[in-house]
Motif scaffolding. Structure first.
Motif, PDB file in Angstrom:
ATOM      1  N   ASP A  31       0.830  -1.329   0.004  1.00  0.00           N
ATOM      2  CA  ASP A  31      -0.175  -0.005  -0.078  1.00  0.00           C
ATOM      3  C   ASP A  31       0.763   1.332  -0.003  1.00  0.00           C
ATOM      4  O   ASP A  31       0.448   2.467   0.013  1.00  0.00           O
ATOM      5  CB  ASP A  31      -0.945   0.021   1.112  1.00  0.00           C
ATOM      6  N   SER A  72      -2.464   2.261  -4.307  1.00  0.00           N
ATOM      7  CA  SER A  72      -3.858   2.280  -3.690  1.00  0.00           C
ATOM      8  C   SER A  72      -4.329   0.810  -3.739  1.00  0.00           C
ATOM      9  O   SER A  72      -4.498   0.218  -4.798  1.00  0.00           O
ATOM     10  CB  SER A  72      -4.841   3.042  -4.360  1.00  0.00           C
ATOM     11  N   ARG A  92      -7.555  -1.631  -2.435  1.00  0.00           N
ATOM     12  CA  ARG A  92      -8.993  -1.873  -1.737  1.00  0.00           C
ATOM     13  C   ARG A  92      -9.047  -3.308  -1.253  1.00  0.00           C
ATOM     14  O   ARG A  92      -8.546  -4.078  -1.832  1.00  0.00           O
ATOM     15  CB  ARG A  92      -9.794  -1.614  -2.715  1.00  0.00           C
ATOM     16  N   TYR A  93      -9.600  -3.119   0.109  1.00  0.00           N
ATOM     17  CA  TYR A  93      -9.310  -4.547   0.899  1.00  0.00           C
ATOM     18  C   TYR A  93     -11.184  -5.017   0.754  1.00  0.00           C
ATOM     19  O   TYR A  93     -12.188  -3.955   0.792  1.00  0.00           O
ATOM     20  CB  TYR A  93      -9.225  -4.500   2.143  1.00  0.00           C
ATOM     21  N   SER A  94     -11.332  -6.115   0.966  1.00  0.00           N
ATOM     22  CA  SER A  94     -12.668  -6.735   0.958  1.00  0.00           C
ATOM     23  C   SER A  94     -12.626  -8.290   1.696  1.00  0.00           C
ATOM     24  O   SER A  94     -11.719  -8.636   1.538  1.00  0.00           O
ATOM     25  CB  SER A  94     -13.254  -6.774  -0.436  1.00  0.00           C
ATOM     26  N   PRO A 143     -12.795  -0.741   3.207  1.00  0.00           N
ATOM     27  CA  PRO A 143     -12.067  -1.019   1.954  1.00  0.00           C
ATOM     28  C   PRO A 143     -10.667  -0.311   1.744  1.00  0.00           C
ATOM     29  O   PRO A 143      -9.725  -0.699   1.058  1.00  0.00           O
ATOM     30  CB  PRO A 143     -12.811  -0.664   0.940  1.00  0.00           C
ATOM     31  N   VAL A 144     -10.647   0.849   2.486  1.00  0.00           N
ATOM     32  CA  VAL A 144      -9.356   1.772   2.334  1.00  0.00           C
ATOM     33  C   VAL A 144      -8.331   1.576   3.516  1.00  0.00           C
ATOM     34  O   VAL A 144      -7.179   1.175   3.180  1.00  0.00           O
ATOM     35  CB  VAL A 144      -9.712   3.216   2.096  1.00  0.00           C
ATOM     36  N   ASN A 159      -5.938  -3.989  -6.637  1.00  0.00           N
ATOM     37  CA  ASN A 159      -5.661  -2.287  -6.707  1.00  0.00           C
ATOM     38  C   ASN A 159      -6.949  -1.785  -7.378  1.00  0.00           C
ATOM     39  O   ASN A 159      -7.898  -2.304  -7.194  1.00  0.00           O
ATOM     40  CB  ASN A 159      -4.563  -2.523  -8.006  1.00  0.00           C
ATOM     41  N   MET A 160      -6.779  -0.654  -7.848  1.00  0.00           N
ATOM     42  CA  MET A 160      -7.921   0.346  -8.321  1.00  0.00           C
ATOM     43  C   MET A 160      -8.641  -0.287  -9.422  1.00  0.00           C
ATOM     44  O   MET A 160      -9.630   0.049  -9.850  1.00  0.00           O
ATOM     45  CB  MET A 160      -7.312   1.655  -8.418  1.00  0.00           C
TER      46      MET A 160
END
Length: 936
Positions: free
Chosen positions: A217, A221, A223-225, A243-244, A270-271
């Motif tokens: 990170d 950027s 994103r988590y889930s 998510p951030v 990633n994004m």
């Protein structure tokens, strides 16, 4: 010396109570009295327990249980459930003695008591680092110590999830970078420990559990889930993730009874949605809280135990189920008895195994006759039976005390008495009553009576009444007053079931029964019945045969006996009414029809003068010895023989004698000497002692019927003879020696002319019968073909006859009504010329001649006779009714009332009579008259 042990409540403890929604420590949260958690799971180093420098009376403030009663904890007292540990006033936990030998995890409770009687409780679970404890496979934690680049020390610990605190930050494992030339060494991967979350947490929600991040990170950027049951699968949205920032939260209270664990997967992309890290597995275990009471399957349980059971006898089993975790104190149920009703003989007759729920007797003295049923309230409590912190529930156990035969039956009296008339059976003479305190109508209560002495022959028996249990002494064999005036019986009573072990029979189980026999007037009896005597037949009247006397069994009564004749079929005997002497009144005949097998029977009656009078009967059998008083008679009476002598021809004859041996055969057969023609034409030859043959002596004898006398003599002493006649038909025979038909007729005494006359008569009789049958058939045929005597059109059966038509009323008077009136005088009739007949006058002319019916008319002429008579009557003017006007009524010269023609119908308007057309031909005339409308 008291040594202090500072328990480091890991960051998981603090996070679970004080993390805010942004992951920072909340400085001030809404105050809720109690411990911050329901349980604390802590891993401690073995050095803490063994280091003398640390085990002092010192305390580290950050190492204590968190408690707040929202009243600044004034007056709060902490207590430890384990004697090896104590809790200070500030929540610090100390060791009371050296516990370096701790061999396994330790779990104990810490309670906080407030000044207002409020009590709170939490559970503290301790485990040593490096101590092997059961845990899921692969649940190893690799702890990296020191700075990056320095040499690392590794310690592998096997710990169960409940002793592992979640890390603050979970890093995605870095992937190894491969190049064609250099292989660079990377950090070893983290093994993510399970995350423990207590159920029924009071929040606030969402409550952060852990922070997940990737070391990439810094460059891109991320994103988590999270995915899995509880995230994106039902039940959805139990867990969420920023998510951030990668912070994972629990959004609502969890219920371990619904689901005890969750398996989630954390993802980093990633994004553009491309995966930058491999997914990691997250295991979330829901820590059980004591939020379920023990539940009994039934509210009432039924059991039984025999009375007199020894202490420790199993009675029944009760079981309660707790939905909490049964591996923890939350689901460990313990039982105890709250109350017992009744308290007899002691309040604690039963006890219950606290762990298994088995109820057993704890004291002796169970007696069904005193207490037949107990009601016990059983309480089941979890938390291993801790009444202060456990949840409880109750059920009722109904214990029935079953009966055993511990009470022998006891007769209500030492003696019983009764009386019985002599010669009576199936009567109850005494009633024995018994008391038995065992359960009624059971084998332990049912009485069985026995007579053990006083009745050697078995005159009496005792039957038990199924309802009252009484014993009914009954006579089964008749008793005799003259032999036994009383009976002294000894009776013992028992139960159907044997007495219980150690129970002795009662002395009152045996009684005496006195039975008095009542003397009654018994009928006289003939000692020898039937009595047989022997006499020769032919005994004359007035002969004394024997004395047939009776005896009176009532020896203690002075009574006389009188005799009479009851049955004497041939009326040969008489009996003296005082002494019973038998005298003949007629000659005894063995050949009488009343004698069967040489024995004649007569019945006599003996009656005493007792009160009431009693009578007995006796039979006298007289065996009649035969004497030769009957001469033999010849058999057969008729026979036939051929007219010519034949060597084998002859008639076999024998004799019948009503006497018996030796007054019967052998018989002697012979022909008389007179008339001489008998011996000249016939001869008798002996065949054996009972048979002889009668045959012709001459070569030929004229056919006919001959009466041949034969003298038959028996063998009696003296012998008797009889001259008998046998009718012999002599006839012509065929070649077989059998008489021909003509010969038999001729032998019967009819000539040829008589035979022909008989045949002619038979033929004539048959002819007459045939003629009569033919005449009857012809008569029946004529009757069927004969026409009706009248024309079918004139037959009034089922026909409508039209007699006349009515006119139009009084206005239709075109004819002369004077012709219908009775004339005032007869002068005009007298002065009328001949041929003109007066009204209602018979013509004065000669009467017609009618045909005369024959005296015996032929049946076929009846119709002709009737037709001729009808034709003559039609042509006879003098036969009534006369062909003239008849005066039916005379109203006079005028009517005194007015005409009724002016009366109108009460109905207004025209009426429709068309329906008369639907009523058939009989109403056709009415339909024509009224259905035509105004035209008529």
């Amino acid at each position: 010396m008291k040594t202090a042990l500072v328990l480091l409540l890991t960051s998981a403890l603090q996070q679970a109570a004080f993390w805010g929604t942004n992951g920072d420590l909340v400085s001030k949260a809404p105050c809720r009295p109690g411990f911050s958690q329901s349980s604390y799971s802590v891993l401690i180093s073995r050095d803490v327990l063994q280091s003398q420098s640390i085990i002092k009376d010192t305390t580290v403030s950050s190492r204590k249980v968190w408690f707040d009663d929202c009243m600044e904890n004034e007056g709060v007292v902490f207590q430890s459930g384990d004697a090896r540990f104590s809790v200070g006033t500030d929540g610090s936990i100390y060791t009371q003695r050296e516990v370096a030998g701790l061999s396994g995890p330790v779990q104990f409770t810490v309670t906080a008591s407030g000044p207002h009687t409020h009590v709170w409780e939490t559970t503290v679970k301790l485990a040593l680092m490096g101590q092997p404890t059961p845990s899921p496979p692969g649940n190893q934690i690799r702890v990296e110590q020191g700075k990056e680049g320095e040499r690392k020390e590794e310690e592998e610990v096997k710990a169960s999830p409940e002793f592992q605190a979640p890390p603050t930050v979970i890093m995605f494992p870095r992937q190894r970078e491969m190049s064609s030339k250099v292989l660079r060494r990377q950090k070893r991967d983290w093994v993510i420990p399970p995350i423990n979350v207590p159920e029924n947490s009071r929040g606030p929600f969402p409550q952060m559990l852990v922070s997940i991040r990737s070391d990439q990170d810094r460059n891109i950027s991320i994103r988590y889930s999270i995915t899995g049951v509880g995230a994106d699968q039902p039940p959805n949205e139990v867990f969420s993730i920023d998510p951030v920032a990668g912070k994972m939260f629990v959004t609502k209270p969890l219920d371990r009874e619904r689901r005890s664990s969750y398996h989630l997967r954390a993802h980093a992309v990633n994004m553009n949605g491309e995966r930058v890290e491999s997914p990691i597995d997250l295991y979330i275990y829901v820590i059980d809280m004591n939020d379920n009471r023990p539940e009994f399957k039934n509210q009432v349980y039924n059991g039984s135990v025999d009375e007199g059971s020894k202490p420790g006898t199993f009675v029944m089993h009760l079981a309660a189920f707790d939905n909490d975790d049964n591996t923890t104190a939350n689901g460990m149920v313990r039982y105890r008895i709250l109350s017992q009703t009744p308290h007899s003989p002691i309040p604690n007759m039963f006890t219950i195994n606290s762990e298994t729920g088995d109820i057993v007797t704890v004291a002796a003295g169970l007696d069904r006759e005193k207490v037949s049923q107990y009601s016990i309230i059983v309480q089941a409590t979890d938390m291993e039976g801790n009444l202060n912190f456990g949840l409880s529930n109750t059920a009722t156990a109904i214990i029935s005390v079953t009966d055993i035969n511990d009470n022998p039956p006891e007769l209500t009296s030492r003696t019983f008495s009764g009386e019985v008339p002599e010669n009576r059976v199936n009567v109850v003479v005494a009633n024995l009553t018994v008391i038995d305190r065992d359960q009624p109508h059971s084998p332990n209560w049912n009485a069985v009576y026995r007579i053990i002495s006083g009745d050697p022959i078995g005159h009496f028996t005792i039957i038990t009444d199924q309802h009252t249990n009484d014993g009914m002494v009954t006579v089964v064999k008749p008793v005799d007053f003259e032999q036994n005036r009383a009976f002294m019986l000894t009776v013992v009573v028992n139960n159907q079931a044997p007495l219980a072990s150690g129970i002795q029979s009662s002395l009152q189980s045996t009684s005496g029964v006195t039975i008095s026999v009542v003397d009654i007037n018994e009928p006289p009896y003939f000692p020898t019945n039937p009595k047989s005597i022997r006499f020769e037949e032919g005994v004359p009247a007035g002969t004394s045969l024997t004395t047939f006397s009776a005896s009176d069994p009532d020896r203690f009564m002075q009574q006389s006996i009188r005799y009479s004749k009851l049955a004497d079929p041939a009326d040969w005997l008489s009996i003296n009414n005082t002494n019973g002497q038998i005298i003949t009144t007629a000659t005894l005949d063995r050949e009488s029809i009343y004698v069967k097998n040489n024995i004649y029977e007569a019945t006599f009656l003996a009656v005493d003068n007792g009160s009431p009078m009693a009578s007995g009967t006796g039979t006298l059998q007289i065996y009649l010895i035969d004497v030769n008083d009957n001469a033999p008679s010849l058999l057969p009476r008729e026979s036939q023989i051929c007219e010519r002598i034949n060597r084998n021809a002859g008639i076999n004859i024998t004799a019948a004698d009503t006497d018996t041996d030796p007054n019967v055969g052998p018989f002697v057969f012979e022909l008389p000497t007179f008339p001489a023609s008998i011996r000249r034409n016939w001869t008798v030859s002996r065949l054996n002692g009972d048979y002889a043959r009668l045959s012709l002596r001459t070569q030929y004898l004229e056919p006919g019927v001959y009466e041949v006398p034969v003298i038959v003599t028996d063998s009696g002493n003296p012998p008797l003879s009889n001259r008998s006649i046998i009718k012999v038909k002599v006839c012509p025979c065929d070649e077989n020696g059998d008489c021909t038909l003509v010969g038999a007729v001729a032998a019967a005494g009819l000539g040829t002319g008589a035979i022909i006359a008989i045949l002619i008569c038979i033929i004539i009789l048959l002819s007459m019968v045939l003629v009569f049958v033919l005449w009857m058939k012809r008569r029946e045929k004529e009757r069927q073909t004969k026409q009706l005597l009248i024309d079918p059109e004139d037959d009034v059966r089922d026909n409508i006859l039209k007699y006349d038509e009515e006119g139009g009323g009084e206005e239709d008077q075109d004819y002369d009504l004077s012709q219908l009136q009775q004339p005032d005088s007869l002068e005009h009739i007298i002065s009328k010329p001949p041929g003109v007949r007066r009204v209602d006058e018979r013509p004065i002319i000669p009467e017609s001649q009618y045909p005369i019916r024959p005296v015996v008319p032929h049946p076929g002429d009846i119709g002709d006779f009737i037709n001729e008579g009808l034709r003559a009557a039609d042509n006879d003017p003098t036969a009534p009714p006369y062909d003239s006007l008849l005066v039916f009524d005379y109203e006079g010269s005028g009517s005194t009332v007015g005409s009724v023609s002016s009366l109108n119908s009460s109905s207004t308007g025209d009426q429709d009579y068309d329906y008369l057309n639907d009523w058939g031909p009989r109403f056709k005339k009415l339909a024509d008259m009224y259905g035509g409308g105004d035209d008529e």
